[in-house]
Write a protein that holds these residues in place. Structure first.
Motif, mmCIF file in Angstrom:
data_model
loop_
_atom_site.group_PDB
_atom_site.id
_atom_site.type_symbol
_atom_site.label_atom_id
_atom_site.label_comp_id
_atom_site.label_asym_id
_atom_site.label_seq_id
_atom_site.Cartn_x
_atom_site.Cartn_y
_atom_site.Cartn_z
ATOM 1 N N UNK A 47 32.889 31.020 37.287
ATOM 2 C CA UNK A 47 32.691 31.904 38.432
ATOM 3 C C UNK A 47 33.960 31.863 39.247
ATOM 4 N N UNK A 266 36.280 40.580 38.664
ATOM 5 C CA UNK A 266 35.249 40.619 39.704
ATOM 6 C C UNK A 266 33.865 40.938 39.186
ATOM 7 N N UNK A 273 29.261 38.222 35.127
ATOM 8 C CA UNK A 273 30.348 37.274 34.994
ATOM 9 C C UNK A 273 31.572 37.689 35.792
ATOM 10 N N UNK A 274 32.092 36.761 36.576
ATOM 11 C CA UNK A 274 33.376 36.955 37.233
ATOM 12 C C UNK A 274 34.314 35.985 36.557
#
Lengths: 309, 414
Positions: A47, A266, A273-274
């Motif tokens: 993250x 982002x 998912x970042x």
């Protein structure tokens, strides 16, 4: 440096006062983020939490490993198409428009403003208006084609993979053509009138005048618009984002590096998912590519300016 | 410059998120639903009636940037005390680094009585613990215009063949059967969830999760083929170019009879056209008598910052957010399907959706395949969009989805 020291104190304070705020601003919001993206790109991310140092892995992933590589190269290919097409459409047409305006035909004042007007519009407005124009059912374009008896060629322009990217490119050209026009026009107006008059007396054709005299003499303007277009085409984001969404709809046919970078770093609505690691790697690669090519190309274009003048 | 600008935006968001930690007796509550601020103010007043000494401040953020702002703030230990978190993959991004307080029957009595699917949405898969009180679910189904159906003598279809017949009849009468278009990528996922769930069935979901089947399975490919045939004649004209807002307009204006979408559509439809008479029905079954299913997913939950200095107050507030008193207002004033046991829905459509939820399967790709890249949702959206544009067959679409998911989903690696 020595000249600086000879300046009176008041002047030095004044110059410092003027320089420091923008310098601090640029450092905080441009230099630091770029440098941190460089650092981010070498780490694995959970993250937004930084995990292990992974060296060049993120770079190798986005360039050569699935599921990133195929998307990276497809997006890059689209950027290349955008750049080449806009060189012809936007800069080429811009030059012709500039030449036409420079002839001071009746109404040239009005047209000079009209050509530049879209440039001052916000991308959001341009995207919205053109999305309406291109709408398959209510859109002005398809309705007009229908009325003129070309109903057979109407199509959902932004919905088909064959037409979507080209539609976006055309909209971009419409939006920005005024900029190269203005730069070229300024360049053309700088050409001493006696050169043009002399060549006319010598009996050159219009084509010879444009290609042999005007074009070489606006080389400095060409350098500016070529480089800016190159940077713009490889950083392309607003228009595809606003008109076809983060995924480059339909099914990736309008996907470009800017969109891929954004959704990798982002996330988007359809993927939680970042991934700052791979996102930063993409951003760094884009930055390095654009900076390197722009630098080399600028040098070559400058050399060309000298050769031509 | 865009890249730089985005990074600048993230940095600015981080800086902006710095305001001081709340002091004792004060809770900062973060949400991405700024539009619900007024109702939350009222709900907080209800909470204060019993807990007058706790001051709760609601802070709303832009949904697009919420995840970034929240994660940045939590990483910098400047996070709120109580916050809305998403579900599934996006929830794990916040829960995995240990930012959230574990919730269980001891600190939130009655939590285990929530529906299992709701708790699963807010459970970290690696430790099996719940970290948020789920607040709302969404259901994929078909919204239809009851007046248009009645005027054209169309009855609500129960099987796929009846749906095809109804569509033909509507089309012959000059009505667009389905308002749907495929230009907006995520619409391709809602269309599949809304129309095909009954034909896929719960067993299919179980087989996918156990690895007995993947998306090249006959059940999935056949259902896609039926969708492809239906869309060709019955979706909005030039549906490849119809984006989400255009689909909504076609339905709310009454030009189209049906909309394959989410339960969240009803409120905006009625807002756009208050005279609209609408109702919902679940996806049609392959043959009469088969179980009718809707596809359901959970939106998010309320969580507590593990590092909050006001744990006791935060727990009081979270318990209120898990109460029936809160759920009733939250459901009826904000048109949400609350999973809180015993909540009564006054709105007939909400009540019907909550009834339909009793026979539901997961909204497959969102619920199970948004944890890793490439996201199953993104794969499915692109594959179905391409298939509905006639650029690939249902079998190719299924294979493409399977190939992408197999890169990380162990049961598919054979």
């Amino acid at each position: 440096m020595s000249a600086n020291l000879e300046w009176p104190l008041r002047r030095r304070v004044w110059v410092t006062f003027l320089i420091v705020p923008p310098l601090a601003f640029m450092t905080a919001f441009v230099v630091v983020p770029i440098l941190s993206a460089f650092v981010y790109a070498f780490y694995d991310w959970q993250g937004l939490k930084r995990a292990d140092f992974v060296g060049l892995r993120n770079f190798l992933d986005v360039l050569g490993r699935e599921p990133w590589a195929a998307t990276t190269w497809r997006a890059f290919g689209h950027n290349v198409i955008v750049f080449v097409t806009l060189m012809i459409l936007q800069n080429g047409f811009g030059f012709l428009l500039a030449y036409a305006l420079s002839r001071q035909l009746p109404g040239h004042r009005f047209h000079r403003v009209a050509v530049f007007l879209p440039v001052i519009l916000s991308s959001v407005i341009v995207a919205l208006v053109w999305k309406q124009f291109l709408h398959p059912v209510f859109g002005l374009l398809n309705k007009t084609l229908g009325l003129l008896g070309f109903g057979a060629v109407t199509t959902p322009w932004l919905g088909l993979s064959e037409t979507a990217l080209w539609a976006l490119i055309l909209v971009n050209a419409w939006h920005w053509v005024g900029f190269p026009t203005l730069v070229f026009l300024a360049g053309i107006q700088r050409i001493p009138p006696d050169i043009i008059e002399a060549s006319r007396i010598d009996g050159v054709t219009e084509w010879q005048l444009v290609s042999r005299i005007v074009w070489p003499l606006v080389a400095p303007s060409a350098t500016v618009v070529f480089i800016l277009l190159f940077i713009g085409a490889f950083n392309w984001f607003e228009l595809p984002y606003l008109m076809s969404g983060l995924e480059g709809s339909p099914y990736g046919s309008t996907d470009v590096l800017g969109l891929f970078f954004y959704r990798t770093a982002f996330g988007n609505q359809s993927s939680g998912a970042q991934d700052f690691g791979h996102g930063s790697a993409l951003a760094v690669l884009m930055f390095v590519f654009i900076a390197a090519v722009s630098a080399v190309w600028t040098v070559r274009l400058r050399r060309r300016e000298i050769e031509l003048s | 410059m865009t890249t730089v600008r985005t990074i600048v935006a993230a940095a600015a968001a981080a800086l902006w998120a710095i305001p001081m930690q709340a002091s004792a007796g004060e809770l900062r509550f973060w949400s991405w639903r700024n539009e619900d601020k007024a109702v939350y103010a009222e709900l907080i007043k209800d909470f204060n009636a019993k807990n007058p000494d706790v001051k709760v401040t609601f802070e709303g953020f832009e949904p697009q940037n919420y995840a970034t702002v929240l994660s940045t703030a939590l990483a910098a230990e400047k996070g709120p005390d109580v916050m809305m978190v998403r579900a599934y993959g996006a929830f794990e991004a916040v829960a995995k680094p240990g930012y959230l307080l574990e919730l269980n029957d001891q600190n939130v009595p009655g939590l285990s009585k929530f529906p299992e699917a709701a708790l699963k949405a807010e459970t970290l898969r690696s430790d099996g613990k719940v970290y948020a009180v789920p607040f709302a679910s969404q259901t994929m189904l078909i919204v239809y215009n009851t007046e248009v159906f009645a005027k054209n003598g169309v009855k609500v279809p129960e099987t796929w063949d009846e749906l095809v017949d109804a569509s033909k009849k509507l089309k012959a009468a000059g009505v667009i059967p389905f308002a749907n278009g495929t230009a907006t990528a995520w619409q391709n996922e809602t269309i599949v969830g809304a129309l095909l769930s009954s034909m896929l069935g719960k067993q299919f979901e179980a087989d996918i999760l156990s690895g007995k089947a993947d998306f090249t399975d006959k059940r999935f490919v056949d259902a896609l083929a039926k969708l492809q045939a239906l869309a060709k004649d019955n979706f909005a004209p030039s549906y490849e170019g119809i984006d989400y807002p255009s689909s909504q307009q076609l339905f709310s204006s009454g030009a189209a009879a049906m909309f394959a979408g989410g339960s969240f559509e009803a409120a905006p439809f009625l807002k756009a056209n208050p005279a609209l008479k609408l109702d919902v029905f679940p996806s049609p079954a392959a043959k009469a008598g088969d179980q009718r299913l809707v596809a359901q997913y959970f939106d998010g939950g309320y969580a507590i910052n593990a590092k909050t200095p006001n744990k006791a107050d935060a727990l009081k507030f979270i318990n209120f957010l898990a109460s029936k008193e809160f759920g009733d207002k939250f459901a009826n004033q904000l048109s949400n399907i609350s999973p809180i046991p015993g909540v009564a829905f006054k709105d007939p459509i909400l009540a019907k959706v909550s009834e339909l939820n009793k026979n539901s399967m997961s909204y497959l790709f969102l619920v199970h395949f948004r944890y890793q890249e490439p996201s199953g949702s993104v794969l499915e959206q692109a594959a179905v969009q391409k298939m509905l544009a006639g650029k690939q067959t249902p079998a190719e679409a299924g294979a493409e989805i399977t190939k992408g998911i197999a890169t990380y989903f162990a049961p598919f690696k054979k």
